[in-house]
Design a protein around this motif. Sequence first.
Motif, PDB file in Angstrom:
ATOM      1  N   ALA A  69       0.834  -1.203   0.000  1.00 53.75           N
ATOM      2  CA  ALA A  69       0.000   0.000   0.000  1.00 53.75           C
ATOM      3  C   ALA A  69       0.868   1.253   0.000  1.00 53.75           C
ATOM      4  CB  ALA A  69      -0.931   0.000   1.209  1.00 53.75           C
ATOM      5  N   LEU A  70       1.941   1.239   0.799  1.00 53.53           N
ATOM      6  CA  LEU A  70       2.854   2.379   0.828  1.00 53.53           C
ATOM      7  C   LEU A  70       3.583   2.527  -0.500  1.00 53.53           C
ATOM      8  CD1 LEU A  70       4.384   2.227   4.424  1.00 53.53           C
ATOM      9  CD2 LEU A  70       3.013   4.076   3.448  1.00 53.53           C
ATOM     10  N   ALA A  71       3.891   1.396  -1.115  1.00 56.40           N
ATOM     11  CA  ALA A  71       4.544   1.453  -2.428  1.00 56.40           C
ATOM     12  C   ALA A  71       3.663   2.195  -3.414  1.00 56.40           C
ATOM     13  CB  ALA A  71       4.826   0.039  -2.936  1.00 56.40           C
ATOM     14  N   ALA A  72       2.343   1.962  -3.311  1.00 58.12           N
ATOM     15  CA  ALA A  72       1.412   2.606  -4.227  1.00 58.12           C
ATOM     16  C   ALA A  72       1.193   4.073  -3.892  1.00 58.12           C
ATOM     17  CB  ALA A  72       0.074   1.867  -4.212  1.00 58.12           C
ATOM     18  N   THR A  73       1.341   4.444  -2.611  1.00 54.32           N
ATOM     19  CA  THR A  73       1.047   5.824  -2.212  1.00 54.32           C
ATOM     20  C   THR A  73       2.286   6.710  -2.155  1.00 54.32           C
ATOM     21  OG1 THR A  73       1.133   5.155   0.121  1.00 54.32           O
ATOM     22  CG2 THR A  73      -1.022   5.226  -0.915  1.00 54.32           C
ATOM     23  N   ILE A  74       3.425   6.132  -1.731  1.00 50.13           N
ATOM     24  CA  ILE A  74       4.644   6.946  -1.686  1.00 50.13           C
ATOM     25  C   ILE A  74       5.189   7.058  -3.106  1.00 50.13           C
ATOM     26  CG2 ILE A  74       6.981   7.179  -0.769  1.00 50.13           C
ATOM     27  CD1 ILE A  74       6.171   5.657   1.667  1.00 50.13           C
ATOM     28  N   THR A 363       5.208   2.849  -6.874  1.00 51.92           N
ATOM     29  CA  THR A 363       3.791   3.156  -7.105  1.00 51.92           C
ATOM     30  C   THR A 363       3.254   2.371  -8.291  1.00 51.92           C
ATOM     31  OG1 THR A 363       4.078   5.380  -6.214  1.00 51.92           O
ATOM     32  CG2 THR A 363       2.137   5.003  -7.560  1.00 51.92           C
ATOM     33  N   ILE A 364       4.060   2.247  -9.317  1.00 53.73           N
ATOM     34  CA  ILE A 364       3.674   1.463 -10.493  1.00 53.73           C
ATOM     35  C   ILE A 364       3.346   0.022 -10.096  1.00 53.73           C
ATOM     36  CG2 ILE A 364       4.576   0.434 -12.622  1.00 53.73           C
ATOM     37  CD1 ILE A 364       6.118   3.091 -13.047  1.00 53.73           C
ATOM     38  N   LEU A 365       4.159  -0.556  -9.230  1.00 52.31           N
ATOM     39  CA  LEU A 365       3.946  -1.936  -8.800  1.00 52.31           C
ATOM     40  C   LEU A 365       2.647  -2.079  -8.013  1.00 52.31           C
ATOM     41  CD1 LEU A 365       7.538  -2.991  -7.630  1.00 52.31           C
ATOM     42  CD2 LEU A 365       6.465  -3.333  -9.867  1.00 52.31           C
ATOM     43  N   GLY A 366       2.454  -1.201  -7.029  1.00 51.91           N
ATOM     44  CA  GLY A 366       1.272  -1.307  -6.187  1.00 51.91           C
ATOM     45  C   GLY A 366      -0.020  -1.133  -6.960  1.00 51.91           C
ATOM     46  N   TRP A 367      -0.048  -0.151  -7.853  1.00 50.27           N
ATOM     47  CA  TRP A 367      -1.278   0.121  -8.593  1.00 50.27           C
ATOM     48  C   TRP A 367      -1.579  -0.926  -9.649  1.00 50.27           C
ATOM     49  CZ3 TRP A 367      -5.608   2.974  -8.653  1.00 50.27           C
ATOM     50  CH2 TRP A 367      -5.734   3.940  -7.639  1.00 50.27           C
ATOM     51  N   SER A 368      -0.590  -1.637 -10.092  1.00 53.85           N
ATOM     52  CA  SER A 368      -0.869  -2.711 -11.044  1.00 53.85           C
ATOM     53  C   SER A 368      -1.744  -3.777 -10.378  1.00 53.85           C
ATOM     54  CB  SER A 368       0.438  -3.337 -11.546  1.00 53.85           C
ATOM     55  OG  SER A 368       1.093  -4.059 -10.514  1.00 53.85           O
ATOM     56  N   TYR A 369      -1.506  -4.012  -9.089  1.00 51.62           N
ATOM     57  CA  TYR A 369      -2.319  -4.982  -8.346  1.00 51.62           C
ATOM     58  C   TYR A 369      -3.732  -4.465  -8.139  1.00 51.62           C
ATOM     59  CZ  TYR A 369      -4.004  -7.949  -4.572  1.00 51.62           C
ATOM     60  OH  TYR A 369      -4.767  -8.799  -3.799  1.00 51.62           O
ATOM     61  N   TYR A 370      -3.868  -3.175  -7.807  1.00 57.06           N
ATOM     62  CA  TYR A 370      -5.199  -2.599  -7.624  1.00 57.06           C
ATOM     63  C   TYR A 370      -6.033  -2.736  -8.894  1.00 57.06           C
ATOM     64  CZ  TYR A 370      -3.201  -0.208  -3.516  1.00 57.06           C
ATOM     65  OH  TYR A 370      -2.595   0.099  -2.316  1.00 57.06           O
ATOM     66  N   GLY A 371      -5.428  -2.365 -10.012  1.00 55.81           N
ATOM     67  CA  GLY A 371      -6.156  -2.426 -11.274  1.00 55.81           C
ATOM     68  C   GLY A 371      -6.554  -3.842 -11.639  1.00 55.81           C
ATOM     69  N   GLU A 372      -5.664  -4.780 -11.385  1.00 60.05           N
ATOM     70  CA  GLU A 372      -5.960  -6.171 -11.724  1.00 60.05           C
ATOM     71  C   GLU A 372      -7.101  -6.719 -10.864  1.00 60.05           C
ATOM     72  OE1 GLU A 372      -3.592 -10.431 -11.971  1.00 60.05           O
ATOM     73  OE2 GLU A 372      -2.535  -8.566 -12.419  1.00 60.05           O
ATOM     74  N   CYS A 373      -7.118  -6.341  -9.575  1.00 64.00           N
ATOM     75  CA  CYS A 373      -8.206  -6.782  -8.697  1.00 64.00           C
ATOM     76  C   CYS A 373      -9.541  -6.186  -9.160  1.00 64.00           C
ATOM     77  CB  CYS A 373      -7.927  -6.369  -7.257  1.00 64.00           C
ATOM     78  SG  CYS A 373      -6.650  -7.362  -6.456  1.00 64.00           S
ATOM     79  N   ALA A 374      -9.508  -4.953  -9.645  1.00 62.09           N
ATOM     80  CA  ALA A 374     -10.724  -4.321 -10.157  1.00 62.09           C
ATOM     81  C   ALA A 374     -11.232  -5.065 -11.383  1.00 62.09           C
ATOM     82  CB  ALA A 374     -10.450  -2.863 -10.493  1.00 62.09           C
ATOM     83  N   VAL A 375     -10.317  -5.448 -12.248  1.00 65.76           N
ATOM     84  CA  VAL A 375     -10.695  -6.217 -13.442  1.00 65.76           C
ATOM     85  C   VAL A 375     -11.273  -7.566 -13.025  1.00 65.76           C
ATOM     86  CG1 VAL A 375      -9.786  -7.402 -15.479  1.00 65.76           C
ATOM     87  CG2 VAL A 375      -9.051  -5.069 -14.965  1.00 65.76           C
ATOM     88  N   ASN A 376     -10.674  -8.187 -11.996  1.00 65.03           N
ATOM     89  CA  ASN A 376     -11.190  -9.452 -11.484  1.00 65.03           C
ATOM     90  C   ASN A 376     -12.625  -9.317 -11.001  1.00 65.03           C
ATOM     91  OD1 ASN A 376      -9.121 -11.267 -11.884  1.00 65.03           O
ATOM     92  ND2 ASN A 376      -8.114 -10.826  -9.953  1.00 65.03           N
ATOM     93  N   TYR A 377     -12.908  -8.221 -10.315  1.00 65.50           N
ATOM     94  CA  TYR A 377     -14.226  -8.056  -9.720  1.00 65.50           C
ATOM     95  C   TYR A 377     -15.332  -7.993 -10.770  1.00 65.50           C
ATOM     96  CZ  TYR A 377     -18.209  -6.322  -7.164  1.00 65.50           C
ATOM     97  OH  TYR A 377     -19.470  -6.188  -6.642  1.00 65.50           O
ATOM     98  N   ILE A 378     -15.050  -7.321 -11.865  1.00 65.13           N
ATOM     99  CA  ILE A 378     -16.105  -7.193 -12.880  1.00 65.13           C
ATOM    100  C   ILE A 378     -16.174  -8.442 -13.763  1.00 65.13           C
ATOM    101  CG2 ILE A 378     -16.185  -4.688 -12.916  1.00 65.13           C
ATOM    102  CD1 ILE A 378     -14.286  -4.620 -15.199  1.00 65.13           C
ATOM    103  N   GLU A 379     -15.751  -9.571 -13.148  1.00 61.55           N
ATOM    104  CA  GLU A 379     -15.858 -10.887 -13.765  1.00 61.55           C
ATOM    105  C   GLU A 379     -15.146 -10.940 -15.110  1.00 61.55           C
ATOM    106  OE1 GLU A 379     -19.980 -11.845 -13.837  1.00 61.55           O
ATOM    107  OE2 GLU A 379     -20.159 -11.879 -11.653  1.00 61.55           O
ATOM    108  N   ALA A 380     -13.935 -10.431 -15.073  1.00 64.10           N
ATOM    109  CA  ALA A 380     -13.155 -10.428 -16.315  1.00 64.10           C
ATOM    110  C   ALA A 380     -11.788 -11.065 -16.063  1.00 64.10           C
ATOM    111  CB  ALA A 380     -12.998  -9.000 -16.831  1.00 64.10           C
ATOM    112  N   ARG A 381     -11.802 -12.193 -15.321  1.00 62.09           N
ATOM    113  CA  ARG A 381     -10.527 -12.827 -14.978  1.00 62.09           C
ATOM    114  C   ARG A 381      -9.733 -13.223 -16.228  1.00 62.09           C
ATOM    115  NH1 ARG A 381     -13.773 -14.396 -10.720  1.00 62.09           N
ATOM    116  NH2 ARG A 381     -12.906 -13.947  -8.664  1.00 62.09           N
ATOM    117  N   ARG A 382     -10.468 -13.528 -17.287  1.00 64.03           N
ATOM    118  CA  ARG A 382      -9.771 -13.897 -18.525  1.00 64.03           C
ATOM    119  C   ARG A 382      -9.018 -12.706 -19.102  1.00 64.03           C
ATOM    120  NH1 ARG A 382     -14.485 -17.406 -21.666  1.00 64.03           N
ATOM    121  NH2 ARG A 382     -14.649 -19.086 -20.119  1.00 64.03           N
ATOM    122  N   ALA A 383      -9.394 -11.492 -18.628  1.00 60.84           N
ATOM    123  CA  ALA A 383      -8.752 -10.279 -19.141  1.00 60.84           C
ATOM    124  C   ALA A 383      -7.513  -9.904 -18.348  1.00 60.84           C
ATOM    125  CB  ALA A 383      -9.750  -9.123 -19.120  1.00 60.84           C
ATOM    126  N   ASN A 384      -7.173 -10.700 -17.327  1.00 59.07           N
ATOM    127  CA  ASN A 384      -6.015 -10.367 -16.495  1.00 59.07           C
ATOM    128  C   ASN A 384      -4.743 -10.201 -17.301  1.00 59.07           C
ATOM    129  OD1 ASN A 384      -7.396 -10.219 -14.157  1.00 59.07           O
ATOM    130  ND2 ASN A 384      -6.603 -12.107 -13.255  1.00 59.07           N
TER     131      ASN A 384
END
Length: 451
Positions: A69-74, A363-384
């Motif tokens: 989380a700090l990686a994404a915010t700092i 920050t690039i590393l942390g946010w890549s995970y956030y975005g991927e989890c968002a994609v997962n939520y909208i039932e688009a795991r194949r889009a990972n």
Amino acid sequence: MEPINDFFAVISSFLWDWPMIILLLGTHVFLTFRLGIPQRKLFTGIRLSIKKDPGAKGDVSQFGALATALAATIGTGNIVGVATAVALGGPGAVLWCWLTGIFGMSTKYAEGLLAVKYRVKGGDGNTYGGPMYALERGLNMKWLAILFAIFTALASFGIGCTVQANSIALLASETFRVPTWTVGLFVCILTAAVILGGVKAIARVCTIFVPFMAALYVIGCIVILVMNGSYVWPALELIVQSAFNPSAAGGGFVGATVMAAARYGIARGLFSNESGMGSAPIVAAAAQTRNPVRQALVSSTGTFWDTVVICALTGLVLVSSILAYPDISYSDGAALTQVAFSKIPYVGAPLLTFGILTFAFSTILGWSYYGECAVNYIEARRANRFYRILYIVALFFGSIISLDIIWNIADCMNALMTIPNLIALLLLSGVVARETRKYLWDNRLDEEMED
């Protein structure tokens, strides 16, 4: 690109007008008192962040989740973002940024608590959570949860990707005379090597990377403050006075107003610590913790380190340098930061370069995970896989396009994420208060969470 930039500038100004400032800061203040001022337990949170929770459910350690989380915010928000706030809103913007961090600790606490309480186990065996799950499972607002996920996926390409890549490329180009496209390509390769390993690989890198880079930057700030010793107290006075009386800053900040100081201070404070945006709880949900409150306390320390410490130090360095060296031009935030750090003989400029490069990359590393989890939520795991490829490609383009348009788009996406997240926090504040009373104020922090 100018018409597009103008469009997003207008939208950003609208989204970050008084209603958003009142909603965001009001939520911070409301949760602070609704929850009994959880900031009082700061040192408990710090202690828990460095302890393991054996046998607890989750994918990564509490410290690993905090480091990610700090990686994404700092990121550049702590350096260039604060400098931009000072340049546009005057020295008073530093106080608003700091206050956003102080009260924002309660919001980050509430986000972390809800993330763990409503997290789920995915079909792939990984743990998922965040505002979209709180909205769906806590409020039965699936439609708003989907909107949040969409905004998060889009925001990951702004605040977490192109903004950071742009900062890295421009700095490397100016410092080492390397073409921006070359820097962009290198960042793409380095990022791909980490994010393809998922959250555990990201957390491992961040656990080692974040403490080292933050400590080195803080030491550099302290050195500058020692050099500017006789101007530190006057700088503090100027920051406080100009937050409510912009004319106190002098004629050089003639365009600064209370609204400008508050707007840019709060906007850059959010960009820095992301309290209220709903991003950090996405990784908090993956933490190995026995109950929601333990991780909530750990999450709240992220805002403390990020804004209350690092952003405050940056702001004090910048304002004291303006007073110490009247010849410094403060119309350009990035230039102001470079001049301030260049006052450290020999190592100042390399230290700033290293700080921005490492902060931005983390920050690039942390946010890549956030975005991927968002994609997962909208039932688009194949889009990972497609998302990761698109994210890496966006890094390259972020390295070679205008910084102004990137900042404006990032501010817009931040606001669009923040609104549904604040709705969840406010409507579920009773749940947060009940869990806090049960585990924290009734001294039951060691109890296991009920399924």
